[in-house]
Enzyme design. Structure first.
Site, PDB file in Angstrom:
ATOM      1  N   TYR A  53       0.846  -1.196   0.000  1.00 54.37           N
ATOM      2  CA  TYR A  53       0.000   0.000   0.000  1.00 54.37           C
ATOM      3  C   TYR A  53       0.885   1.252   0.000  1.00 54.37           C
ATOM      4  CZ  TYR A  53      -3.934  -3.085   1.265  1.00 54.37           C
ATOM      5  OH  TYR A  53      -4.890  -4.085   1.284  1.00 54.37           O
ATOM      6  N   HIS A 111      -0.501 -11.790   0.846  1.00 51.70           N
ATOM      7  CA  HIS A 111      -1.508 -10.909   0.226  1.00 51.70           C
ATOM      8  C   HIS A 111      -2.357 -11.650  -0.820  1.00 51.70           C
ATOM      9  CE1 HIS A 111      -2.150  -6.321  -0.317  1.00 51.70           C
ATOM     10  NE2 HIS A 111      -3.256  -6.959  -0.533  1.00 51.70           N
TER      11      HIS A 111
HETATM   12  N1  LIG Z   1      -6.395  -8.207   0.907  1.00 47.21           N
HETATM   13  C1  LIG Z   1      -6.725  -7.533  -0.179  1.00 47.21           C
HETATM   14  O1  LIG Z   1      -6.430  -7.937  -1.311  1.00 47.21           O
HETATM   15  C2  LIG Z   1      -7.483  -6.236  -0.017  1.00 47.21           C
HETATM   16  C3  LIG Z   1      -8.113  -5.656  -1.125  1.00 47.21           C
HETATM   17  C4  LIG Z   1      -8.852  -4.474  -0.919  1.00 47.21           C
HETATM   18  C5  LIG Z   1      -8.909  -3.931   0.349  1.00 47.21           C
HETATM   19  N2  LIG Z   1      -8.252  -4.510   1.413  1.00 47.21           N
HETATM   20  C6  LIG Z   1      -8.287  -3.907   2.776  1.00 47.21           C
HETATM   21  O2  LIG Z   1      -9.640  -3.654   3.119  1.00 47.21           O
HETATM   22  C7  LIG Z   1      -9.792  -2.259   3.414  1.00 47.21           C
HETATM   23  C8  LIG Z   1     -11.178  -1.778   3.036  1.00 47.21           C
HETATM   24  O3  LIG Z   1     -11.414  -1.946   1.663  1.00 47.21           O
HETATM   25  P1  LIG Z   1     -11.384  -0.728   0.607  1.00 47.21           P
HETATM   26  O4  LIG Z   1     -10.525   0.360   1.094  1.00 47.21           O
HETATM   27  O5  LIG Z   1     -11.066  -1.374  -0.700  1.00 47.21           O
HETATM   28  O6  LIG Z   1     -12.909  -0.301   0.493  1.00 47.21           O
HETATM   29  P2  LIG Z   1     -14.041   0.171   1.513  1.00 47.21           P
HETATM   30  O7  LIG Z   1     -13.589   0.165   2.905  1.00 47.21           O
HETATM   31  O8  LIG Z   1     -15.250  -0.610   1.135  1.00 47.21           O
HETATM   32  O9  LIG Z   1     -14.296   1.683   1.017  1.00 47.21           O
HETATM   33  C9  LIG Z   1     -13.433   2.733   1.279  1.00 47.21           C
HETATM   34  C10 LIG Z   1     -14.036   3.982   0.682  1.00 47.21           C
HETATM   35  O10 LIG Z   1     -15.322   4.193   1.276  1.00 47.21           O
HETATM   36  C11 LIG Z   1     -15.387   5.495   1.850  1.00 47.21           C
HETATM   37  N3  LIG Z   1     -16.156   5.356   3.099  1.00 47.21           N
HETATM   38  C12 LIG Z   1     -15.782   4.738   4.242  1.00 47.21           C
HETATM   39  N4  LIG Z   1     -16.739   4.826   5.164  1.00 47.21           N
HETATM   40  C13 LIG Z   1     -17.765   5.517   4.594  1.00 47.21           C
HETATM   41  C14 LIG Z   1     -19.026   5.933   5.061  1.00 47.21           C
HETATM   42  N5  LIG Z   1     -19.433   5.668   6.304  1.00 47.21           N
HETATM   43  N6  LIG Z   1     -19.821   6.627   4.189  1.00 47.21           N
HETATM   44  C15 LIG Z   1     -19.422   6.903   2.937  1.00 47.21           C
HETATM   45  N7  LIG Z   1     -18.228   6.533   2.445  1.00 47.21           N
HETATM   46  C16 LIG Z   1     -17.398   5.843   3.266  1.00 47.21           C
HETATM   47  C17 LIG Z   1     -13.966   5.919   2.096  1.00 47.21           C
HETATM   48  O11 LIG Z   1     -13.879   7.332   2.042  1.00 47.21           O
HETATM   49  P3  LIG Z   1     -12.866   8.210   2.951  1.00 47.21           P
HETATM   50  O12 LIG Z   1     -11.552   7.529   2.953  1.00 47.21           O
HETATM   51  O13 LIG Z   1     -12.890   9.537   2.271  1.00 47.21           O
HETATM   52  O14 LIG Z   1     -13.455   8.288   4.348  1.00 47.21           O
HETATM   53  C18 LIG Z   1     -13.251   5.252   0.930  1.00 47.21           C
HETATM   54  O15 LIG Z   1     -13.376   6.048  -0.231  1.00 47.21           O
HETATM   55  C19 LIG Z   1      -8.655  -1.627   2.604  1.00 47.21           C
HETATM   56  O16 LIG Z   1      -8.429  -0.278   2.991  1.00 47.21           O
HETATM   57  C20 LIG Z   1      -7.548  -2.580   2.875  1.00 47.21           C
HETATM   58  O17 LIG Z   1      -7.014  -2.389   4.179  1.00 47.21           O
HETATM   59  C21 LIG Z   1      -7.577  -5.675   1.241  1.00 47.21           C
END
Ligand SMILES: NC(=O)c1ccc[n+]([C@@H]2O[C@H](COP(=O)([O-])OP(=O)(O)OC[C@H]3O[C@@H](n4cnc5c(N)ncnc54)[C@H](OP(=O)(O)O)[C@@H]3O)[C@@H](O)[C@H]2O)c1
Length: 273
Positions: A53, A111
């Site tokens: 990341y 990962h």
């Molecule tokens: N292992 C893997 O391959 C993998 C893949 C993807 C993700 N991940 C992990 O999972 C975590 C979460 O997944 P993600 O980041 O892909 O997606 P997510 O958590 O589903 O979405 C993040 C997005 O949603 C917004 N958000 C968060 N809370 C909100 C709310 N209450 N209302 C409106 N919008 C909201 C955030 O905005 P703001 O930031 O502006 O608040 C950001 O733009 C990642 O950060 C990472 O740590 C792992």
């Protein structure tokens, strides 16, 4: 905050915080670490990061968030598949520990599956565990066949899971439940895309005086053994997400979501972001 038990009895908070895209300049790094600190104060003490990341920048933001309170945090990081060899894993772990400014990672994940034999990576993880550099190890983006090949010792599997992406309910989630292996739901709010515009989530949200994002998070947490890791760098989102842990969805809520987002009826390949 509800807890999920790892197979050795260790408790991890069911609702944590993701950090993908932190440290990449979207917001000042200080605002991102402050958001994570607010989340920690609200009980979202599990923090998920990865060496890839922001090419290490996310781990640095996490280090700032943990400053002076490392012991409150259940820290998760991930080794990239190209580093998953006997020599690569300990070297990558040392680099992560340095960026994270800590002496141990609570849960260290592969990962996704690459070319290195799984047994080699698992053994490297076990050496790190013996050395006290990591407390537990696990994987990410693994389907049932990969988990069966991996064998014992894996503490968790982190996969895509939200109402729009629920293929894991067919066999992966039941398999993990049967093996007492927590599933970490990533992208639980669908990266704030079309999921949050869903009329079905909106209707449930209106009944609870909540938001669609909160309903999506509560939906991932509706079953025991699931850890949800929404990412939010906006403090208002952090506060909203933390409150989602208090929501309990009714049968009618779940039926409404099922009607809009059908549960899987056959095996589908595991989607990965
Ligand atoms: N292992 C893997 O391959 C993998 C893949 C993807 C993700 N991940 C992990 O999972 C975590 C979460 O997944 P993600 O980041 O892909 O997606 P997510 O958590 O589903 O979405 C993040 C997005 O949603 C917004 N958000 C968060 N809370 C909100 C709310 N209450 N209302 C409106 N919008 C909201 C955030 O905005 P703001 O930031 O502006 O608040 C950001 O733009 C990642 O950060 C990472 O740590 C792992």
């Amino acid at each position: 905050m509800n807890a999920v038990q790892l197979s050795d009895g260790t408790a991890a908070p069911a609702l944590g915080q993701g950090t993908w895209r932190m440290g990449e300049g979207g917001r000042p790094a200080r605002a991102e670490s402050d958001a994570l600190r607010r989340g920690i104060d609200l009980g979202m003490t599990l923090i998920d990061t990865a060496e890839i990341y922001g090419d290490g920048a996310s781990e640095r933001v996490v280090a700032d968030a943990m400053e002076g309170q490392r012991d409150r945090v259940f820290l998760v990081s991930k080794v990239a598949p190209q580093n998953a060899t006997a020599r690569g894993v300990p070297a990558a772990c040392e680099r992560s520990l340095e960026r994270l400014r800590t002496d141990r990672i609570d849960l260290y994940l592969l990962h996704w599956r690459g070319r290195t034999p799984l047994a080699e990576t698992a053994e490297a993880f076990e050496r790190l565990q013996e050395a006290g550099k990591i407390r537990h190890w696990g994987v990410s983006n693994f389907d049932v066949a990969d988990l069966e090949e991996l064998g014992p010792g894996c503490a968790a599997n982190q996969v895509l899971y939200n109402p729009e992406a629920r293929a894991i309910e067919f066999d992966l989630l039941p398999w993990c439940t049967a093996h007492r292996m927590p599933v970490m739901a990533y992208s639980p709010v669908g990266q704030a895309g079309s999921l949050l515009q869903s009329g079905a989530l909106g209707a449930v949200a209106a009944r609870h005086g909540a938001t669609a994002a909160q309903i999506a998070i509560a939906w991932t947490l509706r079953q025991p053994g699931v850890i949800s890791i929404p990412k939010a760098s906006d403090i208002a989102h952090v506060e909203e997400n933390a409150a989602a842990a208090q929501l309990t969805l009714t049968k009618a809520d779940l039926a409404g979501i099922d009607a809009a987002f059908r549960p899987p009826r056959r095996k589908q390949s595991l989607e990965m972001l």
